[in-house]
Design a protein around this motif. Structure first.
Motif, mmCIF file in Angstrom:
data_model
loop_
_atom_site.group_PDB
_atom_site.id
_atom_site.type_symbol
_atom_site.label_atom_id
_atom_site.label_comp_id
_atom_site.label_asym_id
_atom_site.label_seq_id
_atom_site.Cartn_x
_atom_site.Cartn_y
_atom_site.Cartn_z
ATOM 1 N N ARG A 296 -9.414 -0.618 -7.543
ATOM 2 C CA ARG A 296 -9.440 -1.188 -6.131
ATOM 3 C C ARG A 296 -9.668 -0.070 -5.337
ATOM 4 N N ALA B 75 0.033 -3.302 -1.606
ATOM 5 C CA ALA B 75 0.336 -4.628 -1.434
ATOM 6 C C ALA B 75 0.269 -5.227 -2.539
ATOM 7 N N ASP B 76 -0.628 -5.034 -3.720
ATOM 8 C CA ASP B 76 -0.568 -5.964 -4.910
ATOM 9 C C ASP B 76 0.616 -5.596 -6.227
#
Length: 430
Positions: free
Chosen positions: A101, A149-150
């Motif tokens: 990511r 966020a994840d």
């Protein structure tokens, strides 16, 4: 480009663990960051030219590839003032292949959220660019929120559970004998130990029971020392070491008697102290040095690990199974100290007796007044002292109090934190 400025901004500090691999001129820096209750590890790398094949640039590329391999999220920093370069395109291509990511970050973009200059960065095909200013701190919070966020929120530590196994991390440089020690403890070749640094690829957790006490051993890829060839494909990870220390209740810091205390040992010891873990220093290969070397080693421990004065030192030989009984005892004692219950009445009595014996010095018009103390946490033990004008208490007095508390509760192998809370005096303003 501003990577190091961003690193300092994310970790709010200028001191980082420096992993000085293989005598490279460009190191990777590791630091701790926090957003609200969430903690994370930041890795700062050298510049990156993915296709470089020569000299230091090649080494820096190796370093950066390794950092990408270790990371959960990659922050790709570009510069709005120089615009999009061919090198940025190369890096973007490499990062797409790395299957991580990636957050595309455009630095030096003060007040340019709507600027057309940001448009060209869409060409990289890495999603919406995050405009930031590392130097001025703009856009950093939203970048961090996007990066985290994840990930689930941190769970509460289960240190309070008396039946939980003692989590034990064995840390130290490669080839210091960590895997040999754990194999000896387990009585079997559970972790492969070759005579070659860096063969332990990942942190491995191994359950173990001894005298009815349950342990969970976390073996880590240890910190690599200079002068060894570094292979980019090798999954050697400093992040694993740092996470293992953070996850452990007790850390066994292994030092090689034949090598002495290195910068790496001091760095990792500092990290153990900052994370508040109980610690035992195990000097391995003690049987392999003569009395003069032993004297020099003891002196270097006193000087370089002075901040770990509370840690017991055990001399062992993992290979010859010497000193392992005392090492287990030191681990159990350190864990018991780290989780010691300290009743409020006893703490308050000790505090008032200490003050009676030696009162804190005045600071101008203020004389600190201590009223009572209570325990604020375990592993590490935290003592909170309440009173007035406590912000004026000198560090030397704090150390004096720490000594009194340590002596009474027989605390060994654990840091002890003392915090002061001053109550507001309503008559001061009137």
């Amino acid at each position: 480009m501003g990577k190091s400025t961003l690193f300092n901004r994310l970790t709010k500090s200028r001191d980082a663990i420096v992993a000085d691999y293989a005598g490279l001129t460009r190191d990777r820096h590791y630091g701790d960051g926090r957003l609200g209750q969430r903690e994370f590890i930041v890795v700062d790398t050298g510049g990156f030219e993915p296709d470089s094949t020569t000299g230091i640039v090649k080494e820096m590329a190796k370093q950066t590839r390794q950092a990408v391999a270790e990371a959960d999220v990659v922050i790709f920093v570009t510069d709005v003032r120089t615009g999009l370069s061919g090198q940025d395109q190369d890096i973007a291509r490499y990062l797409r292949q790395a299957n991580k990511r990636v957050l595309l970050t455009v630095n030096k973009a003060e007040g340019m959220v709507e600027s057309p200059l940001l448009a060209e960065f869409h060409e990289l095909g890495m999603g919406e660019p995050h405009p930031i200013s590392a130097a001025h701190g703009q856009g950093i919070r939203s970048l961090l929120e996007a990066a985290l966020a994840d990930f689930p929120e941190d769970e509460e530590d289960e240190a309070a559970d008396p039946d939980a196994p003692i989590r034990l991390a064995v840390a130290g440089r490669p080839n210091v004998g960590k895997s040999t020690l754990i194999n000896t403890w387990l009585g079997e070749e559970r972790l492969i130990a070759f005579d070659m640094p860096g063969t332990t690829r990942d942190a491995i957790k191994v359950p173990l029971e001894r005298n009815g006490q349950r342990f969970e051993l976390i073996d880590t890829a240890g910190l690599r020392r200079k002068g060894k060839v570094f292979e980019a494909i090798e999954k050697f990870s400093v992040v694993k070491t740092l996470q293992a220390i953070a996850d452990a209740n007790v850390v066994v810091l292994m030092v090689d008697a034949t090598q002495g205390v290195s910068d790496q040992d001091a760095h990792i010891a500092g990290y153990v102290l900052d994370s508040g873990r109980a610690v035992v220093i195990a000097i391995n290969k003690w049987d392999a040095i003569d009395s003069y070397q032993r004297q020099m080693l003891e002196r270097s421990i006193e000087q370089r690990l002075a901040f770990l004065k509370f840690a017991p030192i055990v001399h062992i030989s993992a290979l010859k199974r010497q000193g392992l009984g005392p090492l287990w005892q030191a681990i159990v004692d350190a864990h018991a100290s780290a989780c010691r219950k300290m009743p409020t009445p006893v703490l308050t009595r000790l505090l008032l007796e200490a003050v009676q014996h030696l009162a804190p010095k005045r600071s101008g018009a203020f004389r600190p007044k201590m009223r009572y103390a209570h325990q604020g946490g375990m592993n590490p033990p935290i003592i909170i002292i309440h009173g007035n004008s406590l912000e004026h208490v000198a560090d030397t007095y704090k150390r004096y109090l720490e000594g009194r508390f340590r002596e009474h509760f027989k605390l060994v192998g654990t840091p002890l934190r003392i915090e002061f809370k001053s109550s507001h005096n309503p008559f001061v303003d009137g």
